[in-house]
Write a protein that holds these residues in place. Structure first.
Motif, PDB file in Angstrom:
ATOM      1  N   VAL A   1      52.257  16.806   0.061  1.00 41.31           N
ATOM      2  CA  VAL A   1      53.121  16.607   1.217  1.00 41.31           C
ATOM      3  C   VAL A   1      54.581  16.787   0.833  1.00 41.31           C
ATOM      4  CG1 VAL A   1      53.244  14.108   0.825  1.00 41.31           C
ATOM      5  CG2 VAL A   1      53.735  15.018   3.103  1.00 41.31           C
ATOM      6  N   LEU A   2      55.341  17.377   1.743  1.00 43.54           N
ATOM      7  CA  LEU A   2      56.787  17.370   1.617  1.00 43.54           C
ATOM      8  C   LEU A   2      57.259  16.091   2.284  1.00 43.54           C
ATOM      9  CD1 LEU A   2      59.439  18.678   0.796  1.00 43.54           C
ATOM     10  CD2 LEU A   2      59.435  19.913   2.966  1.00 43.54           C
ATOM     11  N   ASP A   3      57.642  15.120   1.474  1.00 46.16           N
ATOM     12  CA  ASP A   3      57.952  13.778   1.964  1.00 46.16           C
ATOM     13  C   ASP A   3      59.221  13.744   2.806  1.00 46.16           C
ATOM     14  OD1 ASP A   3      59.203  10.767   0.853  1.00 46.16           O
ATOM     15  OD2 ASP A   3      57.219  10.890   1.752  1.00 46.16           O
ATOM     16  N   ILE A   4      59.389  12.668   3.552  1.00 45.10           N
ATOM     17  CA  ILE A   4      60.589  12.474   4.369  1.00 45.10           C
ATOM     18  C   ILE A   4      61.848  12.616   3.535  1.00 45.10           C
ATOM     19  CG2 ILE A   4      61.803  10.850   5.884  1.00 45.10           C
ATOM     20  CD1 ILE A   4      59.062   9.457   6.269  1.00 45.10           C
ATOM     21  N   SER A   5      61.769  12.218   2.265  1.00 41.85           N
ATOM     22  CA  SER A   5      62.925  12.226   1.370  1.00 41.85           C
ATOM     23  C   SER A   5      63.215  13.597   0.795  1.00 41.85           C
ATOM     24  CB  SER A   5      62.699  11.233   0.234  1.00 41.85           C
ATOM     25  OG  SER A   5      61.609  11.643  -0.567  1.00 41.85           O
ATOM     26  N   GLY A   6      62.366  14.611   1.087  1.00 38.81           N
ATOM     27  CA  GLY A   6      62.565  15.938   0.522  1.00 38.81           C
ATOM     28  C   GLY A   6      61.890  16.135  -0.814  1.00 38.81           C
ATOM     29  N   GLN A   7      61.009  15.230  -1.184  1.00 38.96           N
ATOM     30  CA  GLN A   7      60.294  15.304  -2.458  1.00 38.96           C
ATOM     31  C   GLN A   7      58.853  15.731  -2.211  1.00 38.96           C
ATOM     32  OE1 GLN A   7      59.811  11.532  -4.472  1.00 38.96           O
ATOM     33  NE2 GLN A   7      60.022  12.457  -6.485  1.00 38.96           N
ATOM     34  N   LEU A   8      58.334  16.590  -3.071  1.00 36.94           N
ATOM     35  CA  LEU A   8      56.942  17.029  -2.993  1.00 36.94           C
ATOM     36  C   LEU A   8      56.061  16.044  -3.754  1.00 36.94           C
ATOM     37  CD1 LEU A   8      57.576  20.789  -3.736  1.00 36.94           C
ATOM     38  CD2 LEU A   8      56.999  19.816  -1.520  1.00 36.94           C
ATOM     39  N   ILE A   9      54.984  15.594  -3.121  1.00 34.04           N
ATOM     40  CA  ILE A   9      54.118  14.585  -3.726  1.00 34.04           C
ATOM     41  C   ILE A   9      52.673  15.057  -3.682  1.00 34.04           C
ATOM     42  CG2 ILE A   9      53.311  12.193  -3.623  1.00 34.04           C
ATOM     43  CD1 ILE A   9      55.933  11.486  -2.232  1.00 34.04           C
ATOM     44  N   ILE A  10      51.997  14.983  -4.808  1.00 37.88           N
ATOM     45  CA  ILE A  10      50.571  15.330  -4.892  1.00 37.88           C
ATOM     46  C   ILE A  10      49.767  14.038  -4.859  1.00 37.88           C
ATOM     47  CG2 ILE A  10      48.783  16.470  -6.239  1.00 37.88           C
ATOM     48  CD1 ILE A  10      51.095  17.883  -7.727  1.00 37.88           C
ATOM     49  N   ASN A  11      48.809  13.940  -3.956  1.00 37.27           N
ATOM     50  CA  ASN A  11      47.990  12.743  -3.821  1.00 37.27           C
ATOM     51  C   ASN A  11      46.518  13.046  -4.001  1.00 37.27           C
ATOM     52  OD1 ASN A  11      49.975  10.684  -3.160  1.00 37.27           O
ATOM     53  ND2 ASN A  11      50.290  11.801  -1.254  1.00 37.27           N
ATOM     54  N   VAL A  12      45.826  12.216  -4.761  1.00 38.83           N
ATOM     55  CA  VAL A  12      44.379  12.299  -4.935  1.00 38.83           C
ATOM     56  C   VAL A  12      43.784  10.947  -4.559  1.00 38.83           C
ATOM     57  CG1 VAL A  12      42.525  12.550  -6.627  1.00 38.83           C
ATOM     58  CG2 VAL A  12      44.501  14.057  -6.731  1.00 38.83           C
ATOM     59  N   TRP A  13      42.699  10.975  -3.789  1.00 42.32           N
ATOM     60  CA  TRP A  13      42.079   9.733  -3.357  1.00 42.32           C
ATOM     61  C   TRP A  13      41.246   9.127  -4.476  1.00 42.32           C
ATOM     62  CZ3 TRP A  13      42.753   6.342   0.362  1.00 42.32           C
ATOM     63  CH2 TRP A  13      41.787   5.375   0.593  1.00 42.32           C
ATOM     64  N   SER A  14      41.489   7.836  -4.752  1.00 38.49           N
ATOM     65  CA  SER A  14      40.737   7.116  -5.774  1.00 38.49           C
ATOM     66  C   SER A  14      39.716   6.213  -5.101  1.00 38.49           C
ATOM     67  CB  SER A  14      41.679   6.281  -6.645  1.00 38.49           C
ATOM     68  OG  SER A  14      40.944   5.394  -7.467  1.00 38.49           O
ATOM     69  N   GLN A  15      38.444   6.449  -5.386  1.00 40.82           N
ATOM     70  CA  GLN A  15      37.397   5.592  -4.821  1.00 40.82           C
ATOM     71  C   GLN A  15      37.432   4.205  -5.452  1.00 40.82           C
ATOM     72  OE1 GLN A  15      35.661   6.054  -2.290  1.00 40.82           O
ATOM     73  NE2 GLN A  15      35.529   8.250  -1.932  1.00 40.82           N
ATOM     74  N   ASP A  16      37.904   4.120  -6.694  1.00 41.26           N
ATOM     75  CA  ASP A  16      37.954   2.831  -7.383  1.00 41.26           C
ATOM     76  C   ASP A  16      38.945   1.880  -6.721  1.00 41.26           C
ATOM     77  OD1 ASP A  16      36.067   3.724  -9.192  1.00 41.26           O
ATOM     78  OD2 ASP A  16      37.573   4.440 -10.613  1.00 41.26           O
ATOM     79  N   THR A  17      40.146   2.383  -6.449  1.00 37.25           N
ATOM     80  CA  THR A  17      41.185   1.527  -5.848  1.00 37.25           C
ATOM     81  C   THR A  17      41.233   1.664  -4.339  1.00 37.25           C
ATOM     82  OG1 THR A  17      42.870   3.269  -6.065  1.00 37.25           O
ATOM     83  CG2 THR A  17      42.592   1.759  -7.924  1.00 37.25           C
ATOM     84  N   ARG A  18      40.479   2.640  -3.787  1.00 33.40           N
ATOM     85  CA  ARG A  18      40.466   2.925  -2.354  1.00 33.40           C
ATOM     86  C   ARG A  18      41.892   3.110  -1.837  1.00 33.40           C
ATOM     87  NH1 ARG A  18      35.770   3.050  -0.417  1.00 33.40           N
ATOM     88  NH2 ARG A  18      36.499   3.109   1.743  1.00 33.40           N
TER      89      ARG A  18
END
Length: 803
Positions: free
Chosen positions: A281-298
Motif C-alpha cells: 500500500v501507498l500509505d497516507i504518509s507517502g510511505q510504501l508498506i509491504i504487509n503479509v498476513w500472519s496466522q499466528d498473530t492474526r
C-alpha cells in the motif's frame, strides 16, 4: 546502490482498513449484463479469497470507533479477520445514507460497470461506447478473479478484457497486477494514497513508472521525494528476489518480475504459494508498506517499508511539526503549537499540521517581545529560506527575523543567516537512517508561551541555593577523600573500597606515563607498577568537562561493584584539574585486537564462546543484580578486555547510565559508537538496558566472523554484489549455512551447534523493537544451552543502520 535497492523493494509490493463488511451471504463471482448488486449483496472470487460489495470505512481510535458517514463499493480480503480493502471504485464519489437503499452496482446495457442511484450515475467504468444492446447483453459479464482483479470480459473468451480494476488501482497493488506504462499510448498506471483512514478519496501522494523510471511524489504542491532510474531495474530484480528470500514469511512464496519490450514496461510480482495473503500500500504518509498476513498473530505484519523512514515523504506531518521516524507517533507539534484539526489527526491525516497557541508580537517590528527556541539536530525546513547577507552574527540574524511579521524561524550556520517565512515544512529529527543533520533551527515564539522573567528569576535564585548546597557537600566529600588518601598512603594498604592516589605517585609508577597501552577521545591509558609490584593500567582523562563526567561515571559505577567479568577499579586521582583512573592490568589487551589484527593471537572457538558467555554474565549482573540498574551504553570489542586466562572483563564505564529499580528506563544524552547503536538511541527517547543487548548482538556477529560488521562481503557465490556482513549473514542462517559465516582463521575447528546458537542469539539481540530483544539473563541461559530460541526474523532497519 544497496540502500536504493532496499528502497526499491517496497515498490514491488504495496491497506486500506475499514469497517467490517455488511453481513450478507456471498453470491458468486460473476455479474451478467442487466444484473445488479444492492447494499446487502456480494460477489466472491471462486477461491473465496476476495469479496466485492458495499462497505462503510471505520477506524478504532483513542476516543473510540469512528465511522465514515459515506458508503463505497470496493474489494476486500474475505478470509481475514481484520477488514482490509484492496480496491475502491467510487473513491471521490461516495454514496450517502440517503442514497444507499436506491443505489446499485450493475453492468449496464452499454457494457459499462456503473454505480447509480435512481437515474443518477455516481461512478462508471466508462470504457465501452457505441456497442449495441443486443451484443452487450449476450457477450459481456463482470468477473471477480481469484487474484482480486475485477474484469469486464466477453463471454466467448476470458482473454477478451475490456476493462479491469488492476489497470485502474486505488492505493493497493496485489500479486498479478502490473505497475508500469504503455509505450504506444503513453498511458501509465498510477497509484494514489487515500485521504485518511475513513476517506479513501485521492490523497496527496502517488507513484508511477514512466519513461524515466519510477517516481514517488506529492501532488500538491508538486514535489518528487524519491525516484529510481529504469536503467538500473533489470540487474536489480535478481537481488530483489534474493532479498525477499531473506524473510521466512516470504521466502519461496513470492517471485518478482520485470518486463521491458517494445510495447510496455512494467513490474509485477506473483505468488508461488496461493495460501499467502499479501498486499502493498501507498500509505497516507507517502510511505510504501509491504504487509503479509500472519496466522499466528492474526494480524498484518510489515515485511518491509520504503522509504525506510516515514519522515522522507515531503511534508508528511504538515506545517509546524517535527517528524521523528523512531518515535511513536512519528509526528508531533512544535513547542507552543497545537494540532490544527485534532479530528484529522485522529483518522491518520496529519498533513494539516499544527497552529500557534499564541499570536506573535508584530505590532512593532523594531521592539518585538518574541523569543526564539533552539531545536537541535534537525533537517532544516524544506521550503526555500531568505538569505540575509548583512546579518553577520547570530543576534543580528535573530533580529532580522523579528523585523518580519511573517518570519517564523531562522538558522545561523557557518556565518550564514537564513530566515523562513510562512509554514515550516519537513522539519525532521536526526534518525541516523536517512537523516544525519546536526543543524539547529531557532523557532520564533510569543514571549507569553515561555516562562516569565519573574519565574526565571525565581528559578535562578533557587538554582543558586541548590548549587551552593551541592558545592558545600562536594567540599566536605573532598576533605574526607583527602583524609582517606593520607591513611592509605601512610599504610600502603586498603581493606575494601578503592584507593585515592597522589598524582606524583602515579607519575612515578608509570614513569611519567611513558608506556602507552592505548588512547582515544577520552585521553590515554598507560602501564604502571605499584609499590607492591601490582601491575596497573592508568587512564588519564582529557578535557575539563568531558573528563569530569567520565571520571564521576566510572567511580560511581565500577568503583562500587565487583564481578569476575567486570574490570576492577583499584583507585583514582583527583588533584586540581587532573582526573585519573587506576585499573588492574589486562595482559591480553582488548578483544578487537584479537579479532581484527593480523598479528594478534587467534582466539580458538572455545575461547570465543566462553568470552560470549562471560560478557553476557557481566551485562546481566549490571542490569539486574546491582542496587541500581547500570546501562553500560558503549559495548564494543574495544571495551572488552582479556586477562591472562582470556577471561573477559567489561571496561570503560565513562558513558554508563543509571536506572533506579522503581523505573524501567532513563532519559539521557546521545552516546555510544556507530555500528553498535540501537535504533532507539537516535530517536531521543528514554532508553532501557536493551540498548546494551543490541550492542552485544553486534559484537557476537563480529566474534563469529572475525571481521568488522561494516566490512562488505558478497551476497552469494555467484554474485559480485556486496552488502555489510549482518545483511548477508542472516540469509545464510535462514538457509542453514552457518558454517560459511564462521571466521576462516579457525580452519573449520568449531562447534556447529554452538555457532548456530550464537548466531540466533545475535539476531534476536539486534531486533528493531526493543521489546523483541531478550534480556541479558535470558541470553546467558541460551548460550549455556539451558534454553532454546526460534529462528529470528530479519531486522528491517539492519541494512540502513549498517550502511
Amino acid at each position: 546502490m544497496i540502500p536504493q535497492l532496499y528502497i526499491f523493494l517496497g515498490l514491488l509490493l504495496f491497506s486500506l482498513h475499514g469497517a467490517p463488511p455488511y453481513s450478507a451471504a456471498a453470491v458468486n463471482d460473476t455479474l451478467l449484463a442487466g444484473e445488479s448488486i444492492a447494499v446487502s449483496d456480494k460477489l466472491m472470487s471462486r477461491n473465496g479469497k476476495f469479496t466485492l460489495g458495499f462497505f462503510q470505512p471505520s477506524v478504532v481510535s483513542k476516543s473510540g470507533n469512528i465511522t465514515s458517514p459515506n458508503w463505497y463499493v470496493g474489494i476486500w480480503f474475505s478470509n481475514i479477520s481484520e477488514f482490509t480493502t484492496v480496491w475502491v471504485a467510487n473513491r471521490d464519489n461516495p454514496v450517502t445514507d440517503l442514497q444507499l437503499n436506491q443505489t446499485r452496482l450493475k453492468l449496464s446495457n452499454d457494457g459499462n460497470l456503473v454505480i447509480s442511484s435512481n437515474a443518477s450515475t455516481i461512478w462508471s467504468s466508462a470504457t465501452v461506447a457505441n456497442t449495441t444492446i443486443a451484443t452487450t447483453m449476450n457477450t459481456t459479464s463482470v468477473v471477480l478473479a481469484n487474484n482480486g482483479n475485477l474484469m469486464i470480459i466477453g463471454s466467448s473468451s476470458t482473454s477478451n478484457v475490456s476493462w479491469q480494476s488492476f489497470e485502474h488501482p486505488a492505493d493497493v497493488m496485489l500479486p498479478g497486477a502490473k505497475f508500469g506504462w504503455n509505450k504506444a499510448t503513453g498511458a501509465t498506471i498510477k497509484y494514489f494514497s487515500k485521504k485518511n483512514l475513513i476517506d479513501p478519496g485521492l490523497g496527496l501522494y502517488y507513484f508511477q513508472l514512466d519513461n524515466t523510471g519510477i517516481v514517488l511524489a506529492r501532488s500538491n504542491p508538486a514535489k518528487t521525494y524519491w525516484s529510481w532510474s529504469s536503467q538500473q531495474s533489470s540487474k536489480a530484480i535478481s537481488l530483489l528476489n534474493q532479498l525477499m528470500s531473506i524473510n521466512p514469511q516470504t521466502r519461496g512464496r513470492i517471485n518478482m518480475t520485470y518486463v521491458d519490450n517494445n510495447e510496455e514496461e512494467y513490474y509485477a510480482y506473483i505468488l508461488l504459494d496461493e495460501s499467502l495473503n499479501v498486499y502493498g500500500v501507498l500509505d497516507i504518509s507517502g510511505q510504501l508498506i509491504i504487509n503479509v498476513w500472519s496466522q499466528d498473530t492474526r494480524s498484518w505484519q510489515q515485511v518491509y517499508t520504503q522509504p525506510i523512514s516515514p519522515c522522507t515523504a515531503y511534508a508528511t506531518c504538515g506545517p509546524f511539526t517535527i517528524c521523528n521516524s523512531l518515535a511513536h507517533p512519528v509526528c508531533n507539534c512544535m513547542e507552543s503549537f497545537s494540532q490544527t484539526s485534532p479530528e484529522d489527526w485522529e483518522v491518520g491525516n496529519r498533513t494539516v499540521g499544527c497552529s500557534r497557541n499564541t499570536p506573535l508580537d508584530c505590532g512593532n517590528m523594531t521592539s518585538s517581545t518574541d523569543v526564539f527556541q533552539a531545536i537541535a539536530r534537525v533537517q532544516l525546513p524544506s521550503n526555500t529560506p531568505q538569505r540575509v547577507d548583512n546579518a553577520t552574527t547570530q543576534s543580528k540574524c535573530a533580529q532580522a527575523c523579528l523585523s518580519y511579521c511573517s518570519c517564523n524561524a531562522y538558522s545561523y550556520e557557518n556565518n550564514i543567516c537564513s530566515i523562513w517565512h510562512g509554514d515550516l515544512l519537513s522539519v525532521n529529527s536526526n534518525d541516523g537512517i536517512d537523516n544525519s543533520s546536526e543543524e539547529v533551527l531557532y523557532l520564533r515564539l510569543s514571549a507569553k508561551d515561555v516562562p516569565s522573567s519573574r519565574k526565571n528569576n525565581r528559578k535562578t535564585i533557587v538554582g543558586v541555593i541548590i548549587a551552593t548546597c551541592i558545592a558545600s557537600f562536594l567540599v566536605m566529600l573532598m576533605l574526607i577523600l583527602l583524609i582517606l588518601r593520607k591513611k592509605c598512603l601512610h599504610t600502603s594498604q586498603l581493606v575494601g573500597g578503592i584507593v585515592a592516589f597522589r598524582y606524583s605517585d602515579l607519575c612515578h609508577g608509570t614513569k611519567n606515563f611513558s608506556e602507552k597501552l592505548g588512547g582515544g577521545g577520552f585521553g590515554s591509558v598507560s602501564k604502571g607498577v605499584l609499590s607492591d609490584s601490582t601491575i596497573i593500567a592508568v587512564k588519564k582523562l582529557d578535557g575539563a568537562h568531558q573528563g569530569e563526567k567520565q571520571f564521576r561515571a566510572e567511580v560511581s559505577s565500577i568503583g562500587l561493584i565487583q564481578h569476575i567479568n567486570l574490570v576492577k577499579l583499584i583507585g583514582f586521582c583527583c588533584e586540581g584539574d587532573k582526573r585519573l583512573l587506576v585499573y588492574e592490568h589486562m595482559v591480553n589487551g582488548s578483544l578487537d585486537a584479537h579479532l581484527f589484527q593480523s598479528k594478534a593471537t587467534i582466539l580458538n572457538w572455545t575461547t570465543r564462546y566462553n568470552l560470549a558467555i562471560g560478557v553476557a554474565r557481566g551485562l546481566s549482573y549490571l542490569h539486574q543484580s546491582c542496587k541500581e540498574c547500570i546501562i553500560h551504553c558503549d559495548i564494543k570489542p574495544e571495551n572488552i578486555l582479556l586477562d591472562a586466562s582470556f577471561t573477559p572483563k567489561i571496561a570503560d564505564f565513562g558513558m554508563a547510565a543509571f536506572v533506579g529499580r522503581n523505573f524501567s528506563r532513563v532519559l539521557t544524552t546521545f552516546r555510544g559508537t556507530v555500528g553498535y547503536l540501537a535504533p532507539e538511541w537516535i530517536s531521543g527517547v528514554a532508553i532501557t538496558p536493551k540498548v546494551d543487548v543490541y550492542s552485544f548482538g553486534m559484537v557476537l556477529l563480529e566474534m563469529l566472523s572475525g571481521k568488522r560488521n561494516s566490512q562488505k562481503v558478497c551476497i552469494d557465490d555467484n554474485s559480485n554484489q556486496v552488502a555489510p556482513f549482518p545483511v548477508t549473514a542472516i540469509s545464510k542462517l535462514l538457509e542453514g549455512d552457518v558454517r560459511s559465516l564462521v571466521d576462516p582463521k579457525l580452519n573449520g575447528d568449531f562447534s556447529l551447534e554452538e555457532a548456530e546458537r550464537l548466531c540466533k542469539v545475535a539476531y534476536w539481540c539486534i531486533q528493531d523493537n526493543e521489546v523483541d530483544r531478550p534480556t541479558m539473563s535470558e541470553v546467558v541461559l541460551v548460550l549455556e544451552g539451558l534454553h532454546n530460541l526460534d529462528m529470528p526474523p530479519m531486522p528491517r532497519l539492519l541494512a540502513a543502520l549498517a550502511l
